[in-house]
Design a protein around this motif. Structure first.
Motif, PDB file in Angstrom:
ATOM      1  N   ALA A   1      31.220  40.791  38.958  1.00  0.00           N
ATOM      2  CA  ALA A   1      32.351  41.586  39.450  1.00  0.00           C
ATOM      3  C   ALA A   1      33.148  40.791  40.482  1.00  0.00           C
ATOM      4  CB  ALA A   1      31.852  42.895  40.043  1.00  0.00           C
ATOM      5  N   CYS A   2      32.439  40.121  41.387  1.00  0.00           N
ATOM      6  CA  CYS A   2      33.130  39.295  42.387  1.00  0.00           C
ATOM      7  C   CYS A   2      33.839  38.117  41.727  1.00  0.00           C
ATOM      8  CB  CYS A   2      32.142  38.801  43.436  1.00  0.00           C
ATOM      9  SG  CYS A   2      31.528  40.081  44.548  1.00  0.00           S
ATOM     10  N   GLU A   3      33.223  37.564  40.707  1.00  0.00           N
ATOM     11  CA  GLU A   3      33.832  36.418  40.028  1.00  0.00           C
ATOM     12  C   GLU A   3      35.123  36.817  39.324  1.00  0.00           C
ATOM     13  OE1 GLU A   3      32.861  33.540  36.208  1.00  0.00           O
ATOM     14  OE2 GLU A   3      31.186  34.375  37.386  1.00  0.00           O
ATOM     15  N   VAL A   4      35.109  37.960  38.626  1.00  0.00           N
ATOM     16  CA  VAL A   4      36.310  38.422  37.934  1.00  0.00           C
ATOM     17  C   VAL A   4      37.440  38.662  38.931  1.00  0.00           C
ATOM     18  CG1 VAL A   4      37.291  40.345  36.633  1.00  0.00           C
ATOM     19  CG2 VAL A   4      35.081  39.395  35.958  1.00  0.00           C
ATOM     20  N   ALA A   5      37.132  39.335  40.051  1.00  0.00           N
ATOM     21  CA  ALA A   5      38.163  39.611  41.058  1.00  0.00           C
ATOM     22  C   ALA A   5      38.644  38.314  41.709  1.00  0.00           C
ATOM     23  CB  ALA A   5      37.612  40.570  42.113  1.00  0.00           C
ATOM     24  N   ARG A   6      37.720  37.393  41.996  1.00  0.00           N
ATOM     25  CA  ARG A   6      38.078  36.135  42.660  1.00  0.00           C
ATOM     26  C   ARG A   6      38.991  35.293  41.777  1.00  0.00           C
ATOM     27  NH1 ARG A   6      33.320  34.776  43.691  1.00  0.00           N
ATOM     28  NH2 ARG A   6      32.920  33.426  41.908  1.00  0.00           N
TER      29      ARG A   6
ATOM     30  N   ASP B   1      44.784  47.523  44.274  1.00  0.00           N
ATOM     31  CA  ASP B   1      45.791  46.814  43.483  1.00  0.00           C
ATOM     32  C   ASP B   1      45.406  46.752  42.013  1.00  0.00           C
ATOM     33  OD1 ASP B   1      47.836  45.360  45.531  1.00  0.00           O
ATOM     34  OD2 ASP B   1      45.863  45.611  46.424  1.00  0.00           O
ATOM     35  N   VAL B   2      44.127  46.783  41.724  1.00  0.00           N
ATOM     36  CA  VAL B   2      43.660  46.814  40.347  1.00  0.00           C
ATOM     37  C   VAL B   2      42.247  47.387  40.343  1.00  0.00           C
ATOM     38  CG1 VAL B   2      42.689  44.482  40.422  1.00  0.00           C
ATOM     39  CG2 VAL B   2      43.368  45.449  38.217  1.00  0.00           C
ATOM     40  N   CYS B   3      41.906  48.056  39.261  1.00  0.00           N
ATOM     41  CA  CYS B   3      40.547  48.604  39.091  1.00  0.00           C
ATOM     42  C   CYS B   3      39.947  47.981  37.838  1.00  0.00           C
ATOM     43  CB  CYS B   3      40.586  50.126  38.964  1.00  0.00           C
ATOM     44  SG  CYS B   3      38.982  50.877  38.597  1.00  0.00           S
ATOM     45  N   TYR B   4      38.816  47.327  38.005  1.00  0.00           N
ATOM     46  CA  TYR B   4      38.097  46.746  36.868  1.00  0.00           C
ATOM     47  C   TYR B   4      37.007  47.727  36.434  1.00  0.00           C
ATOM     48  CZ  TYR B   4      40.380  42.326  37.997  1.00  0.00           C
ATOM     49  OH  TYR B   4      41.305  41.346  38.231  1.00  0.00           O
TER      50      TYR B   4
ATOM     51  N   ARG C   1      46.692  50.438  38.170  1.00  0.00           N
ATOM     52  CA  ARG C   1      46.346  49.504  37.104  1.00  0.00           C
ATOM     53  C   ARG C   1      44.841  49.555  36.868  1.00  0.00           C
ATOM     54  NH1 ARG C   1      47.494  43.899  38.604  1.00  0.00           N
ATOM     55  NH2 ARG C   1      47.042  43.485  36.400  1.00  0.00           N
ATOM     56  N   VAL C   2      44.449  49.727  35.605  1.00  0.00           N
ATOM     57  CA  VAL C   2      43.034  49.766  35.227  1.00  0.00           C
ATOM     58  C   VAL C   2      42.830  48.785  34.079  1.00  0.00           C
ATOM     59  CG1 VAL C   2      41.136  51.173  34.344  1.00  0.00           C
ATOM     60  CG2 VAL C   2      42.784  52.171  35.939  1.00  0.00           C
ATOM     61  N   ILE C   3      41.830  47.924  34.216  1.00  0.00           N
ATOM     62  CA  ILE C   3      41.493  46.934  33.191  1.00  0.00           C
ATOM     63  C   ILE C   3      40.067  47.194  32.724  1.00  0.00           C
ATOM     64  CG2 ILE C   3      41.152  44.478  32.713  1.00  0.00           C
ATOM     65  CD1 ILE C   3      43.309  43.866  34.760  1.00  0.00           C
TER      66      ILE C   3
END
Length: 743
Positions: free
Chosen positions: A141-146, A183-186, A225-227
């Motif tokens: 999760a941290c990697e995707v956001a980073r 700003d975005v929701c994963y 925004r939702v991904i």
């Protein structure tokens, strides 16, 4: 000097020295602030956003830095750029989620430096991400956001300190805002493989567990925004791109998903219907997960159970002017006052109260919309001069006090219910008053509450239950909670339509179900049709009275005869017999006679099946019959029996998994030698139960008997009298009596 400190605090970064304390300043006019700071307006805004920190002193909310792996706290999430993470929690078998305490411990442990073979990163990652015990979900999760450029990530499992009740309370009430301001929701869907087509009818995406959880409803609606990510963290789609598919899955409107329509414009009933088929781990979360959906705030109290949903509804009633919240459960369509009406929806309305017991009661309420006072008034003929009552509701211990537009049903109008395929029956003692609500259904019919007079004396105040008829009405289905009044039926109303101040039952929780009657006690019930029949080499269950039951009976002065088990040849019927007698000592004088109570018990179990050949048919259920008689046994005389009692029932697939399979209870009068009532009673219970011993094939016959008890003498305010008078009625009668009024 004060202005300088405020500006310095606002402009400092989280990595600078610890910030000075923040002071709330009221009524101070700042002038010349631009000489020390280029952003005076921001400095003033920071002051208005005062410290609302939990009692522990930790600022809220807490984010996880995707680069350093450390926690950061920011008081105002609207001024922070961050991503947010949505998922379904792992079960214990899947490896439970790593929470705040675990991450703190991992952060304090400094693992060895990264191996030289690993490529360096820019900027270098913190030691947390090198820790071998860090969960893959947090790491990814941290990697995707980073990689998307987000330095901060909010992830519920590690970012909430659940040991701090104040922090939990604040977070639950601000959860919707946290997702809205992200700003975005994963969204990570661990049960959807990569390459899955979410728009396909049989896709894994449509059946994902994420769509069935209570908390994920706000996580779908709130973010801009939702991904969606697959189990291998590959892109599946976005909320905007999949909006048509998401509407079919969740029933949330396309216009809401795409941000074209605000939540506050959607009726309360429809918003409730979105959550009707969702589940939560804790009962209380049915309410807490909807706080942001309705924009209300309540303090979470885990342990209160279903009362949390009642508190949520009360807060909604106080905050949102929308009576569609009362349109839940089963409904009845009143098409005309001159023709038969029809049932229009299914569901459950076992409670005769105003408020629903759970979100599932709103499953059929998605088409209910609210009406403005003007639109509501236009539904009536102008000659009636309808005055629309205010949407006030006051909750009291006696009920919810409201002013509603009501009319009486004509005396010759009775609601009809289908009795069977050949005909219908009328309910002649149902609700006689309909209270119109300011809302309508998809066909334009007005929604009305059927008001059934409660036990309170109607001469003193109007107190009602919300139901079409009593639940125990013979031959009728479950009561209906609301009525759809069509335009034709409304035009035929001849009685006055007036505003009435009524008191409605808030909620009737019903009797609590004992744990012994809850399904799921055993996964392999011994008492099934196949077990009873002894087919395919199955020897069937054994029956016994536990040893401790005999000792318990001896403690109340009784003795149990050995259990007699009589099976028939085909094992389709089993009869259990035993006798309970008072264990009295023999008289010291032979000429004295003694009397004792005796209870004769017989339990018959019979298997039934579908088909003309019972042994070869499909198993259906087991029927049971208790035959109990009690009497007096007199020394030297024949036993004198009272009228025998019979109780019948049946077991299906669900009830066969309960601890208690069959139950009989009664209160016996303790007899005397002269067959006169002694004034003493004994409570008796007999149950057939699944054994508590694991993998046991024995079914227990449990017997309980109380010591003799003398009930209190009846008073003028006995149970029957109290059913007609409430406590308020008694106080009014007492007050009138003091003034000399004959009541």
């Amino acid at each position: 000097m004060v202005a300088y400190r405020v500006c310095h605090l606002h402009c400092s970064t989280p990595h600078d020295c610890p910030p000075p304390p923040v002071y709330r300043i009221i009524g101070v006019l700042f002038r010349g602030l631009s000489s020390r700071c280029a952003h005076p307006v921001y400095a003033l805004e920071f002051l208005t956003f005062a410290n609302h920190q939990p009692s522990s002193g930790a600022a809220m909310p807490r984010f996880l830095n995707t680069i350093t792996g450390e926690f950061e706290s920011h008081d105002d999430p609207s001024k922070v750029v961050y991503a947010i993470f949505s998922h379904t929690w792992n079960s214990c078998a899947e490896g439970s989620e790593q929470k705040f305490d675990t991450i703190l411990k991992l952060q304090s442990e400094r693992p060895n430096n990264r191996p030289a073979s690993d490529p360096p990163t820019e900027p270098p990652l913190g030691p947390l991400f090198d820790h071998p015990r860090l969960s893959t979900k947090i790491r990814k999760a941290c990697e995707v956001a980073r990689l998307a450029g987000y330095r901060l990530l909010w992830y519920d499992a590690p970012c909430i300190n659940r040991r701090n009740s104040a922090e939990v309370s604040v977070t639950l009430n601000l959860m919707f805002e946290l997702y809205r301001l992200a700003d975005v929701c994963y969204v990570y869907l661990r049960d959807v493989p990569s390459g899955d087509d979410p728009t396909a009818g049989s896709s894994k995406f449509r059946n994902s567990r994420w769509h069935k959880r209570g908390w994920t409803l706000q996580e779908l609606i709130a973010p801009e925004r939702v991904i969606f990510l697959s189990e291998t963290w590959e892109l599946l789609g976005t909320k905007t791109g999949l909006a048509p598919t998401l509407e079919k899955i969740t029933d949330v409107d396309f216009s809401v998903l795409t941000g074209q329509r605000e939540l506050k414009t959607i009726s309360v009933a429809k918003r409730m219907s979105w959550a009707a088929s969702r589940q939560t781990k804790f009962v209380e979360d049915q309410a807490y997960s909807l706080l942001g959906i309705f924009g209300v705030f309540i303090a979470p109290i885990y342990g209160e159970g279903a009362n949390a949903f009642l508190r949520l509804q009360e807060e909604i009633v106080k905050t949102i002017p929308d009576q569609s919240i009362f349109a839940w459960g089963r409904s009845y369509t009143l098409e005309s006052l001159d023709t038969r009406s029809r049932i229009s929806s299914s569901g459950s309305s076992r409670t005769p109260g105003l408020l629903a017991g759970s979100t599932s009661s709103f499953l059929e309420a998605g088409a209910i919309t609210k009406l403005s006072p003007g639109m509501f008034a236009d539904r009536f003929d102008a000659s009636r001069n309808i005055c629309v009552p205010p949407l006030n509701c006051i909750f009291t211990p006696q009920g919810a006090i409201m002013e509603l537009l009501c009319f009486d049903l004509p005396a010759n109008i009775h609601m009809t219910f289908p009795k069977d395929q050949d005909g219908e029956r009328e309910c002649s003692h149902g609700a006689r008053v309909l209270a119109l609500l300011q809302c309508k259904d998809a066909h334009g019919s007005l929604i009305a509450l059927p008001l059934l007079h409660s036990g309170s004396n109607p001469r003193l105040h109007e107190s009602f239950n919300v139901s079409t008829h009593p639940e125990d009405t013979f031959g009728a289905p479950q009561p209906f909670h609301f009525v759809r009044v069509t335009k034709a039926a409304l035009s035929e109303v001849k009685t006055p339509i007036t505003i009435r101040r009524v008191s409605l039952l808030r909620h009737y929780p019903g009797p609590l179900t004992p744990k012994s009657l809850l399904p799921g006690f055993t996964r392999e019930p011994q008492l099934s049709v196949l077990h009873l029949r002894q087919k395919h080499g199955n020897e069937g269950p054994e029956f016994a009275i536990p040893r401790w039951v005999a000792k318990q009976m001896e403690a109340v002065g009784c003795k149990i005869a050995p259990l007699v088990v009589i099976p028939d040849a085909n094992r389709t019927k089993v009869i259990l017999k035993t006798t309970i007698a008072e264990n009295l000592p023999l008289p010291s004088l032979p000429t004295r006679t003694r009397s004792s109570m005796i209870i004769d018990l017989q339990l018959t179990l019979t298997s039934t099946a579908v088909g003309s050949q019972p042994l070869e048919g499909i198993p259906k259920h087991v029927e049971f019959t208790f035959d109990v008689r009690h009497g007096i046994e007199v020394t030297g005389r024949q036993t004198q029996w009272d009228m025998p009692l019979t109780f019948k029932g049946a077991l299906d697939a669900d009830t066969a998994t309960q601890r208690v399979l069959a139950e009989f209870t009664d209160v016996f009068q303790t007899p005397t030698l002269a067959r006169r009532k002694s004034g003493l009673v004994r409570f008796f219970r007999a149950t057939l139960e699944n054994s508590t011993v694991p993998e046991s094939r024995t079914l227990w016959l449990m017997l309980e008997l109380s010591d003799p008890y003398k009930p209190p003498e009846e008073t003028p305010w006995d149970a029957d009298a109290q059913s007609d008078f409430s406590l308020g009625d008694m106080l009014k009668v007492a007050a009138l009596s003091e003034r000399g009024v004959d009541c």
